[in-house]
Design a protein around this motif. Structure first.
Motif, PDB file in Angstrom:
ATOM      1  N   LEU A  25       0.866  -1.168   0.000  1.00  0.00           N
ATOM      2  CA  LEU A  25       0.000   0.000   0.000  1.00  0.00           C
ATOM      3  C   LEU A  25       0.907   1.224   0.000  1.00  0.00           C
ATOM      4  CD1 LEU A  25      -2.839   1.268   0.184  1.00  0.00           C
ATOM      5  CD2 LEU A  25      -2.539   1.287   2.671  1.00  0.00           C
ATOM      6  N   VAL A  26       0.824   2.006  -1.072  1.00  0.00           N
ATOM      7  CA  VAL A  26       1.672   3.186  -1.204  1.00  0.00           C
ATOM      8  C   VAL A  26       0.836   4.430  -0.922  1.00  0.00           C
ATOM      9  CG1 VAL A  26       3.292   4.441  -2.674  1.00  0.00           C
ATOM     10  CG2 VAL A  26       2.931   1.979  -3.043  1.00  0.00           C
ATOM     11  N   ASP A  27       1.304   5.224   0.028  1.00  0.00           N
ATOM     12  CA  ASP A  27       0.665   6.488   0.379  1.00  0.00           C
ATOM     13  C   ASP A  27       1.414   7.608  -0.332  1.00  0.00           C
ATOM     14  OD1 ASP A  27      -0.418   8.734   1.696  1.00  0.00           O
ATOM     15  OD2 ASP A  27       0.954   8.514   3.392  1.00  0.00           O
ATOM     16  N   PHE A  28       0.779   8.237  -1.313  1.00  0.00           N
ATOM     17  CA  PHE A  28       1.358   9.399  -1.975  1.00  0.00           C
ATOM     18  C   PHE A  28       0.834  10.633  -1.261  1.00  0.00           C
ATOM     19  CE2 PHE A  28       1.654   6.142  -5.214  1.00  0.00           C
ATOM     20  CZ  PHE A  28       2.896   6.386  -5.787  1.00  0.00           C
ATOM     21  N   TRP A  29       1.728  11.405  -0.651  1.00  0.00           N
ATOM     22  CA  TRP A  29       1.323  12.513   0.200  1.00  0.00           C
ATOM     23  C   TRP A  29       2.229  13.712  -0.029  1.00  0.00           C
ATOM     24  CZ3 TRP A  29       4.527  14.532   4.078  1.00  0.00           C
ATOM     25  CH2 TRP A  29       5.739  13.856   4.244  1.00  0.00           C
ATOM     26  N   ALA A  30       1.810  14.843   0.535  1.00  0.00           N
ATOM     27  CA  ALA A  30       2.617  16.061   0.497  1.00  0.00           C
ATOM     28  C   ALA A  30       2.506  16.760   1.845  1.00  0.00           C
ATOM     29  CB  ALA A  30       2.123  16.986  -0.607  1.00  0.00           C
ATOM     30  N   ALA A  31       3.579  17.414   2.247  1.00  0.00           N
ATOM     31  CA  ALA A  31       3.623  18.066   3.558  1.00  0.00           C
ATOM     32  C   ALA A  31       2.569  19.160   3.690  1.00  0.00           C
ATOM     33  CB  ALA A  31       5.015  18.637   3.801  1.00  0.00           C
ATOM     34  N   TRP A  32       2.205  19.792   2.572  1.00  0.00           N
ATOM     35  CA  TRP A  32       1.245  20.906   2.601  1.00  0.00           C
ATOM     36  C   TRP A  32      -0.206  20.449   2.578  1.00  0.00           C
ATOM     37  CZ3 TRP A  32      -1.442  19.967  -1.712  1.00  0.00           C
ATOM     38  CH2 TRP A  32      -0.787  19.346  -2.780  1.00  0.00           C
ATOM     39  N   CYS A  33      -0.434  19.141   2.644  1.00  0.00           N
ATOM     40  CA  CYS A  33      -1.778  18.580   2.465  1.00  0.00           C
ATOM     41  C   CYS A  33      -2.339  18.099   3.814  1.00  0.00           C
ATOM     42  CB  CYS A  33      -1.655  17.427   1.458  1.00  0.00           C
ATOM     43  SG  CYS A  33      -2.980  16.237   1.462  1.00  0.00           S
ATOM     44  N   PRO A  34      -3.272  18.865   4.425  1.00  0.00           N
ATOM     45  CA  PRO A  34      -3.825  18.450   5.734  1.00  0.00           C
ATOM     46  C   PRO A  34      -4.470  17.055   5.739  1.00  0.00           C
ATOM     47  CG  PRO A  34      -4.343  20.739   5.311  1.00  0.00           C
ATOM     48  CD  PRO A  34      -3.744  20.190   4.032  1.00  0.00           C
ATOM     49  N   PRO A  35      -5.261  16.670   4.707  1.00  0.00           N
ATOM     50  CA  PRO A  35      -5.824  15.301   4.730  1.00  0.00           C
ATOM     51  C   PRO A  35      -4.739  14.225   4.709  1.00  0.00           C
ATOM     52  CG  PRO A  35      -6.929  16.647   3.069  1.00  0.00           C
ATOM     53  CD  PRO A  35      -5.763  17.445   3.565  1.00  0.00           C
ATOM     54  N   CYS A  36      -3.611  14.532   4.065  1.00  0.00           N
ATOM     55  CA  CYS A  36      -2.498  13.573   4.052  1.00  0.00           C
ATOM     56  C   CYS A  36      -1.973  13.371   5.471  1.00  0.00           C
ATOM     57  CB  CYS A  36      -1.349  14.081   3.180  1.00  0.00           C
ATOM     58  SG  CYS A  36      -1.773  14.307   1.445  1.00  0.00           S
ATOM     59  N   ARG A  37      -1.778  14.483   6.175  1.00  0.00           N
ATOM     60  CA  ARG A  37      -1.268  14.399   7.549  1.00  0.00           C
ATOM     61  C   ARG A  37      -2.262  13.657   8.440  1.00  0.00           C
ATOM     62  NH1 ARG A  37       0.340  19.759   6.435  1.00  0.00           N
ATOM     63  NH2 ARG A  37      -1.243  20.617   7.815  1.00  0.00           N
ATOM     64  N   ALA A  38      -3.544  13.840   8.191  1.00  0.00           N
ATOM     65  CA  ALA A  38      -4.568  13.154   8.981  1.00  0.00           C
ATOM     66  C   ALA A  38      -4.499  11.640   8.784  1.00  0.00           C
ATOM     67  CB  ALA A  38      -5.958  13.676   8.607  1.00  0.00           C
ATOM     68  N   MET A  39      -4.062  11.198   7.610  1.00  0.00           N
ATOM     69  CA  MET A  39      -4.003   9.764   7.305  1.00  0.00           C
ATOM     70  C   MET A  39      -2.767   9.085   7.899  1.00  0.00           C
ATOM     71  SD  MET A  39      -6.706   8.846   5.774  1.00  0.00           S
ATOM     72  CE  MET A  39      -6.226   7.178   5.294  1.00  0.00           C
ATOM     73  N   HIS A  40      -1.719   9.856   8.210  1.00  0.00           N
ATOM     74  CA  HIS A  40      -0.473   9.228   8.653  1.00  0.00           C
ATOM     75  C   HIS A  40      -0.628   8.345   9.893  1.00  0.00           C
ATOM     76  CE1 HIS A  40       2.090  12.267   6.181  1.00  0.00           C
ATOM     77  NE2 HIS A  40       1.649  11.262   5.460  1.00  0.00           N
ATOM     78  N   PRO A  41      -1.342   8.787  10.947  1.00  0.00           N
ATOM     79  CA  PRO A  41      -1.497   7.893  12.113  1.00  0.00           C
ATOM     80  C   PRO A  41      -2.265   6.613  11.765  1.00  0.00           C
ATOM     81  CG  PRO A  41      -2.185  10.137  12.649  1.00  0.00           C
ATOM     82  CD  PRO A  41      -1.924  10.101  11.175  1.00  0.00           C
ATOM     83  N   ILE A  42      -3.232   6.722  10.866  1.00  0.00           N
ATOM     84  CA  ILE A  42      -4.019   5.554  10.444  1.00  0.00           C
ATOM     85  C   ILE A  42      -3.122   4.567   9.704  1.00  0.00           C
ATOM     86  CG2 ILE A  42      -5.876   4.793   8.893  1.00  0.00           C
ATOM     87  CD1 ILE A  42      -7.307   7.466   9.576  1.00  0.00           C
ATOM     88  N   LEU A  43      -2.308   5.079   8.799  1.00  0.00           N
ATOM     89  CA  LEU A  43      -1.403   4.213   8.030  1.00  0.00           C
ATOM     90  C   LEU A  43      -0.346   3.598   8.940  1.00  0.00           C
ATOM     91  CD1 LEU A  43      -1.112   6.560   4.973  1.00  0.00           C
ATOM     92  CD2 LEU A  43      -2.257   4.342   5.011  1.00  0.00           C
ATOM     93  N   ASP A  44       0.093   4.381   9.915  1.00  0.00           N
ATOM     94  CA  ASP A  44       1.075   3.904  10.877  1.00  0.00           C
ATOM     95  C   ASP A  44       0.502   2.714  11.659  1.00  0.00           C
ATOM     96  OD1 ASP A  44       3.645   4.229  11.814  1.00  0.00           O
ATOM     97  OD2 ASP A  44       3.009   5.434  13.528  1.00  0.00           O
ATOM     98  N   GLU A  45      -0.741   2.859  12.120  1.00  0.00           N
ATOM     99  CA  GLU A  45      -1.422   1.763  12.834  1.00  0.00           C
ATOM    100  C   GLU A  45      -1.552   0.539  11.939  1.00  0.00           C
ATOM    101  OE1 GLU A  45      -5.303   2.655  14.410  1.00  0.00           O
ATOM    102  OE2 GLU A  45      -4.552   4.475  15.391  1.00  0.00           O
ATOM    103  N   LEU A  46      -1.992   0.776  10.715  1.00  0.00           N
ATOM    104  CA  LEU A  46      -2.204  -0.305   9.761  1.00  0.00           C
ATOM    105  C   LEU A  46      -0.907  -1.072   9.527  1.00  0.00           C
ATOM    106  CD1 LEU A  46      -4.649  -1.243   8.094  1.00  0.00           C
ATOM    107  CD2 LEU A  46      -3.776   0.117   6.202  1.00  0.00           C
ATOM    108  N   SER A  47       0.171  -0.323   9.385  1.00  0.00           N
ATOM    109  CA  SER A  47       1.471  -0.928   9.150  1.00  0.00           C
ATOM    110  C   SER A  47       1.870  -1.845  10.303  1.00  0.00           C
ATOM    111  CB  SER A  47       2.518   0.172   8.962  1.00  0.00           C
ATOM    112  OG  SER A  47       3.785  -0.395   8.757  1.00  0.00           O
ATOM    113  N   GLY A  48       1.556  -1.417  11.529  1.00  0.00           N
ATOM    114  CA  GLY A  48       1.894  -2.217  12.695  1.00  0.00           C
ATOM    115  C   GLY A  48       0.997  -3.434  12.882  1.00  0.00           C
ATOM    116  N   GLU A  49      -0.230  -3.358  12.355  1.00  0.00           N
ATOM    117  CA  GLU A  49      -1.214  -4.426  12.571  1.00  0.00           C
ATOM    118  C   GLU A  49      -1.200  -5.510  11.504  1.00  0.00           C
ATOM    119  OE1 GLU A  49      -4.459  -1.306  14.497  1.00  0.00           O
ATOM    120  OE2 GLU A  49      -4.869  -2.248  12.579  1.00  0.00           O
ATOM    121  N   ARG A  50      -0.759  -5.166  10.302  1.00  0.00           N
ATOM    122  CA  ARG A  50      -0.885  -6.101   9.173  1.00  0.00           C
ATOM    123  C   ARG A  50       0.474  -6.634   8.755  1.00  0.00           C
ATOM    124  NH1 ARG A  50      -6.209  -5.287   6.531  1.00  0.00           N
ATOM    125  NH2 ARG A  50      -5.412  -6.756   5.001  1.00  0.00           N
TER     126      ARG A  50
END
Length: 111
Positions: A25-50
């Motif tokens: 699962l590739v997350d394409f993000w940018a530092a200036w993008c608030p929705p991207c930053r909102a997804m980082h903790p979710i992806l971090d959790e997912l990475s640890g769980e799967r």
């Protein structure tokens, strides 16, 4: 940016993603993008769980080659890459529950 996610660059995308032996699962993000930053903790959790998928992250501003190659037009965009091919493309932030459901559906459809 979270600690669990592997940062992938233009230079490492081929090896880390396209040649991976499990779906990525590739997350394409940018530092200036608030929705991207909102997804980082979710992806971090997912990475640890799967352990059936690898979760990686690409900063599109720093890695415009990969972003262009994969035709990333808006952020965040999530690509599920399986055996070097795009299996799923999701655009925009979403709740973790929805992301997991979409991923599971795509992974179940694998041959």
């Amino acid at each position: 940016m979270s600690n669990n996610l592997t940062q992938v660059t233009d230079a490492t995308f081929q090896a880390e993603v396209l040649e991976s032996d499990k779906p990525v699962l590739v997350d394409f993000w940018a530092a200036w993008c608030p929705p991207c930053r909102a997804m980082h903790p979710i992806l971090d959790e997912l990475s640890g769980e799967r352990d059936d998928i690898k979760v990686v992250s690409v900063d599109v501003d720093a890695n415009q080659g990969v972003a262009a190659q994969m035709q990333i037009l808006s952020m965040p965009t999530f690509l599920l890459i399986d055996n070097g091919a795009e299996a799923l493309r999701l655009i925009g932030s979403r709740p973790k529950r929805k992301l997991v459901a979409e991923l599971d559906e795509a992974l179940t459809a694998r041959v």
